[in-house]
Design an enzyme around this catalytic site. Structure first.
Site, short mmCIF file in Angstrom:
data_model
loop_
_atom_site.label_atom_id
_atom_site.label_comp_id
_atom_site.label_asym_id
_atom_site.label_seq_id
_atom_site.Cartn_x
_atom_site.Cartn_y
_atom_site.Cartn_z
N SER A 15 9.91 -5.42 10.54
CA SER A 15 9.95 -6.89 10.41
C SER A 15 10.06 -7.35 8.97
CB SER A 15 8.69 -7.49 11.04
OG SER A 15 7.54 -7.14 10.29
N SER A 139 6.61 8.27 -0.15
CA SER A 139 6.59 7.54 -1.43
C SER A 139 6.63 8.57 -2.55
CB SER A 139 5.29 6.73 -1.53
OG SER A 139 5.23 6.05 -2.77
N TYR A 153 -3.98 5.70 -0.81
CA TYR A 153 -2.56 5.55 -0.48
C TYR A 153 -1.78 6.83 -0.82
CZ TYR A 153 2.23 3.75 -0.65
OH TYR A 153 3.57 3.56 -0.44
N ALA A 155 -2.92 9.81 -1.04
CA ALA A 155 -3.31 10.86 -0.08
C ALA A 155 -2.55 10.68 1.23
CB ALA A 155 -4.81 10.83 0.16
P1 NAP Z 1 5.83 -4.48 3.70
O1 NAP Z 1 6.88 -5.37 3.11
O2 NAP Z 1 4.40 -4.87 3.53
O3 NAP Z 1 6.14 -4.26 5.26
C1 NAP Z 1 5.27 -3.43 6.01
C2 NAP Z 1 5.74 -3.40 7.45
O4 NAP Z 1 4.84 -2.55 8.23
C3 NAP Z 1 5.70 -4.76 8.12
O5 NAP Z 1 6.77 -4.87 9.06
C4 NAP Z 1 4.36 -4.74 8.85
O6 NAP Z 1 4.36 -5.69 9.90
C5 NAP Z 1 4.33 -3.29 9.35
N1 NAP Z 1 2.99 -2.80 9.69
C6 NAP Z 1 1.91 -2.68 8.86
N2 NAP Z 1 0.84 -2.21 9.54
C7 NAP Z 1 1.26 -2.03 10.83
C8 NAP Z 1 0.63 -1.58 12.02
N3 NAP Z 1 -0.68 -1.22 12.04
N4 NAP Z 1 1.34 -1.53 13.16
C9 NAP Z 1 2.65 -1.90 13.17
N5 NAP Z 1 3.31 -2.33 12.09
C10 NAP Z 1 2.63 -2.40 10.92
O7 NAP Z 1 5.94 -3.00 3.11
P2 NAP Z 1 7.16 -2.21 2.40
O8 NAP Z 1 7.02 -2.39 0.94
O9 NAP Z 1 8.43 -2.54 3.08
O10 NAP Z 1 6.74 -0.71 2.74
C11 NAP Z 1 7.24 -0.06 3.90
C12 NAP Z 1 6.93 1.43 3.79
O11 NAP Z 1 7.50 1.94 2.59
C13 NAP Z 1 5.44 1.76 3.72
O12 NAP Z 1 5.20 2.95 4.44
C14 NAP Z 1 5.20 1.98 2.24
O13 NAP Z 1 4.12 2.84 2.00
C15 NAP Z 1 6.51 2.62 1.84
N6 NAP Z 1 6.83 2.49 0.41
C16 NAP Z 1 7.06 1.28 -0.15
C17 NAP Z 1 7.38 1.20 -1.51
C18 NAP Z 1 7.72 -0.11 -2.19
O14 NAP Z 1 7.92 -0.09 -3.41
N7 NAP Z 1 7.81 -1.20 -1.50
C19 NAP Z 1 7.43 2.37 -2.27
C20 NAP Z 1 7.18 3.59 -1.67
C21 NAP Z 1 6.88 3.64 -0.32
P3 NAP Z 1 2.99 -6.40 10.44
O15 NAP Z 1 2.07 -6.55 9.26
O16 NAP Z 1 3.44 -7.70 11.03
O17 NAP Z 1 2.46 -5.48 11.48
#
Ligand code: NAP
Length: 257
Positions: A15, A139, A153, A155
């Site tokens: 989303s 990540s 995180y 870990a």
């Molecule tokens: P984000 O913008 O906060 O989006 C997180 C998504 O996960 C949302 O759709 C959220 O929707 C969903 N979510 C969270 N908890 C959930 C649950 N219990 N059940 C179902 N859905 C859940 O995060 P992002 O930055 O795109 O990160 C996405 C992934 O990439 C994560 O695994 C993060 O660790 C990884 N990552 C991100 C970065 C970065 O720089 N952004 C870097 C390295 C890795 P709802 O809250 O509505 O459920």
């Protein structure tokens, strides 16, 4: 392409942010996409935006029940699951001295336990696909780097890679591959929550001098899901604009000097 030839992908956390970028990329590539988050309206809005027969479902992926409902929705609507992009995650910060058990459990459950539960719930369908693909969003933080406030995180993200390696062995005989994308700092709703100062300093520390885009990650996820990667399993790809390369801040300053 006939409907029955179209592959089906589940994108968890689709989303927002990286998941939304992956969902859009897969839809453009011809997949029918199930967009999953806890918020139905947001998941459905993304599905409507990306098109190609995508739909949204609400599920809390920290629970077995939520993951089973997600897999059942994909099978009810599309009759198959060819790719699972296990991307849902959260990165709240807490320094070690202040971190509570609840903080730790929340991050591990959201990022690591959900990975296990999502893969397990989709397993029968992925095996039945004959070309099943699991793409994890890990990540650089944890497997390669550290950042204050993110010991839990890090870990969870390193844990995903440990999970991946054994899962890849167990699923290889079924033609199911399990790989992970390791993003650097990608501009998403979640990362924006870290504040402008963090974003500016981070962009400065990256050789390409910019944060990543969600499309940068979608490209890597699509590769792992493609037929070109049929013989690639248990592997990672870092997508970070070169962020992990400099030996020190001096390495970047030397570029400018
Ligand atoms: P984000 O913008 O906060 O989006 C997180 C998504 O996960 C949302 O759709 C959220 O929707 C969903 N979510 C969270 N908890 C959930 C649950 N219990 N059940 C179902 N859905 C859940 O995060 P992002 O930055 O795109 O990160 C996405 C992934 O990439 C994560 O695994 C993060 O660790 C990884 N990552 C991100 C970065 C970065 O720089 N952004 C870097 C390295 C890795 P709802 O809250 O509505 O459920």
């Amino acid at each position: 392409m006939a409907l029955e030839e179209q592959r089906v992908a589940i994108v968890t956390g689709g989303s927002k942010g990286i998941g939304k970028g992956i969902a859009r990329g897969f839809a453009k590539a011809g997949y029918r996409v199930l967009v999953v988050s806890r918020n139905l309206a947001e998941a459905e809005a993304v599905a409507a935006e990306i098109g190609g027969g995508a739909s949204g479902v609400a599920a809390d992926l920290t629970t077995g029940e939520g993951n089973r409902a997600m897999a059942a929705a994909a099978l009810d609507r599309y009759g198959a699951i060819d790719a699972l992009c296990a991307n849902a995650g959260a990165f709240p910060a807490a320094k070690l001295a202040d971190m509570t058990e609840a903080d730790f459990d929340f991050v591990i459950n959201t990022n690591l336990k959900s990975t296990f539960l999502s893969v397990q719930a989709c397993l029968p369908a992925l095996k039945a696909s004959g070309r099943g693909r699991v793409v994890l969003t890990s990540s650089i933080t944890g497997p390669i780097t550290g950042y204050p406030g993110w010991s839990h995180y890090g870990a969870s993200k390193a844990g995903q890679l440990g999970f991946m390696r054994t899962a890849a062995i167990e699923l290889a005989p079924f033609g199911v591959t399990v790989n992970a994308v390791m993003p650097g700092n990608i501009l998403t709703e979640g990362l924006e929550g870290m504040g402008q100062d963090y974003l500016n300093k981070m962009a400065d520390s990256i050789p390409m001098k910019r944060l990543g885009s969600v499309d940068d990650i979608a490209g890597a996820a699509l590769y792992f899901a493609s037929d070109a990667a049929a013989y690639v399993t248990g592997q990672t790809i870092v997508v970070d604009g070169g962020q992990v390369l400099p030996e020190s801040l001096g390495a970047l300053e030397a570029m400018e000097g």
